[in-house]
Design an enzyme around this catalytic site. Structure first.
Site, short mmCIF file in Angstrom:
data_model
loop_
_atom_site.label_atom_id
_atom_site.label_comp_id
_atom_site.label_asym_id
_atom_site.label_seq_id
_atom_site.Cartn_x
_atom_site.Cartn_y
_atom_site.Cartn_z
N HIS A 64 -2.08 2.21 -3.20
CA HIS A 64 -1.07 2.92 -4.00
C HIS A 64 -0.11 1.96 -4.69
O HIS A 64 0.34 0.98 -4.09
CB HIS A 64 -0.33 3.98 -3.18
CG HIS A 64 0.55 3.48 -2.08
ND1 HIS A 64 1.88 3.16 -2.28
CD2 HIS A 64 0.31 3.27 -0.77
CE1 HIS A 64 2.42 2.80 -1.14
NE2 HIS A 64 1.49 2.84 -0.21
N ASP A 182 4.13 -3.17 0.82
CA ASP A 182 3.54 -1.83 0.95
C ASP A 182 3.68 -1.14 -0.40
O ASP A 182 4.77 -0.71 -0.76
CB ASP A 182 4.28 -1.08 2.06
CG ASP A 182 3.96 0.40 2.12
OD1 ASP A 182 2.88 0.79 1.64
OD2 ASP A 182 4.80 1.17 2.64
N GLU A 216 1.81 8.19 -3.23
CA GLU A 216 1.58 8.06 -1.79
C GLU A 216 2.87 8.12 -1.00
O GLU A 216 2.92 8.73 0.08
CB GLU A 216 0.84 6.75 -1.50
CG GLU A 216 0.26 6.66 -0.09
CD GLU A 216 1.25 6.18 0.96
OE1 GLU A 216 0.98 6.35 2.17
OE2 GLU A 216 2.34 5.64 0.58
N GLU A 217 3.93 7.51 -1.50
CA GLU A 217 5.18 7.43 -0.74
C GLU A 217 5.84 8.79 -0.52
O GLU A 217 6.74 8.91 0.32
CB GLU A 217 6.17 6.47 -1.41
CG GLU A 217 5.77 5.00 -1.39
CD GLU A 217 5.77 4.38 0.00
OE1 GLU A 217 6.09 5.09 0.98
OE2 GLU A 217 5.46 3.18 0.13
N ASP A 237 -3.95 0.07 2.98
CA ASP A 237 -2.49 0.18 2.94
C ASP A 237 -1.92 -0.93 3.81
O ASP A 237 -2.36 -2.07 3.71
CB ASP A 237 -2.06 1.58 3.40
CG ASP A 237 -0.73 2.02 2.80
OD1 ASP A 237 0.17 1.16 2.69
OD2 ASP A 237 -0.58 3.19 2.44
N HIS A 317 9.13 -0.84 5.00
CA HIS A 317 10.13 -0.04 4.28
C HIS A 317 11.52 -0.66 4.30
O HIS A 317 12.51 0.01 4.01
CB HIS A 317 10.16 1.40 4.79
CG HIS A 317 9.03 2.23 4.29
ND1 HIS A 317 9.03 3.60 4.28
CD2 HIS A 317 7.83 1.87 3.74
CE1 HIS A 317 7.90 4.06 3.77
NE2 HIS A 317 7.16 3.01 3.44
#
Length: 344
Positions: A64, A182, A216-217, A237, A317
């Site tokens: 992604h 990510d 995706e997030e 991922d 994150h």
């Protein structure tokens, strides 16, 4: 261009979920320059299809391009901005970060810094203890604005996207530090493999769809535009690190289970077998608060075997870190998987 060079370029392009057109256009240009056809989906993703020796049973592999970010929720009376989060992260993970406001009405950007309202310890007794919430986190703009009207005069409005400074750096010891590893590490890996397959004129055993998703997030990434012939679905991922986790920054992480439930057992064991046979360092792991393109596809009703693997990412994150060794191990396992036949 190597995987790390692709990563550096991808990291440079702001792409919070919902604001991914620039990064998908970059991918389309890159793959077309390689000699592939690229399809832009209505949802905004990109699909590159490589016809294989067997064109009856297909595979899909995803990464992604969208990242965490924010959006303008309100312009405050003092000219600063309130935000709404895009993606899942605590407010403290972005406190003190420089950012860009992407002004829809002008096409320009305005820089700023994300801070708690009670910033100064010389003024606010609770500067260190106040809970970081949507109500007291704000963007301090790098413009001479002291009122709502002055900020709006810049063209800034509710709904303008906010991207965070990635601050990417590669150390001499091989660590890669940046926001948005990510999932731009995985996107870079897929681009590099596409380049290699074209250069070496590789024909994969099965027709394979490289899917670059852009939602995706927020939980509904590559869960559509999946060809009916697809029987296996691999999400590339990240592997999350922390207490009780086996994942590290030097191996490829193969996911056993995440918040959506277990991944396909036969597919997982197939990846384990390939890793062992090819001396690729790996770890099996569970990510308790995690979802992927593959899990969103399953929720949407995809009739496929699904699996998830990725580089080990520390501080996911937040301000993330991995190592070149993990990126290399991940790319090797993806490559070996694609060059071999379907799961038995």
């Amino acid at each position: 261009m190597s995987t790390l060079k692709y990563l550096e370029k991808l990291i440079e392009i702001p792409s919070p979920t919902g604001y991914t057109r620039e990064v998908t256009e970059y991918i389309v240009k890159e793959v077309r320059d390689m000699g592939y056809e690229a399809v832009k989906t209505n949802k905004g993703g990109v699909i590159v299809t490589l016809k294989g020796k067997d064109d009856t049973k297909h595979r899909a592999i995803t990464a992604h391009v969208d990242t965490l970010g924010a959006i303008v929720r309100a312009v405050k009376s003092d000219g600063r901005l309130k935000m709404d989060k895009i993606g899942g992260f605590p407010w403290n993970m972005i406190e003190g970060e420089n950012c860009l406001v992407h002004v829809a009405s002008t096409g320009k950007t305005v820089s700023g810094t994300i801070l708690i309202h009670q910033t100064s310890t010389h003024v606010y007794r609770d500067a260190g203890t106040a809970e970081r919430t949507q109500d007291n986190m704000e963007v301090r703009l790098d413009e001479k604005v002291e009122s709502k009207e002055e900020t709006k005069a810049l063209g800034i409005e509710v709904g303008d996207f906010i991207s965070f400074d990635p601050r990417m750096t590669i150390t001499e010891s091989g660590f890669v530090k940046s926001r948005f590893l990510d999932d731009k590490v995985s996107v870079a890996i897929l681009l590099n493999l596409l380049k290699i397959y074209k250069k070496e004129n590789i024909e994969l055993p099965n027709t394979t769809h490289f899917m670059f998703s852009c939602f995706e997030e927020v939980g509904h990434g590559a869960n559509s535009s999946i060809p009916a012939e697809v029987t296996e679905y691999l999400a590339v991922d990240m592997g999350a690190m922390g207490d009780d986790q086996q994942t590290d920054e030097y191996t490829v992480s193969i996911c056993v289970k995440d918040a959506s439930g277990p991944y396909n057992y036969e597919f997982r064991q197939h990846l384990v077998k390939l890793a062992k046979e090819n001396n690729i360092p790996f770890k099996l792991d569970i990510y308790p608060y995690y979802g992927s393109d593959a899990s969103s596809a399953m929720r949407a009703g995809a009739e496929v075997k699904h699996a998830l693997l990725g580089a080990g990412i520390e501080s996911s994150h937040s301000y993330e870190r991995t190592h070149k060794d993990s990126i290399e191990a991940t790319e090797r396992l993806v490559d070996v998987y694609l060059r071999n036949g379907l799961v038995k």
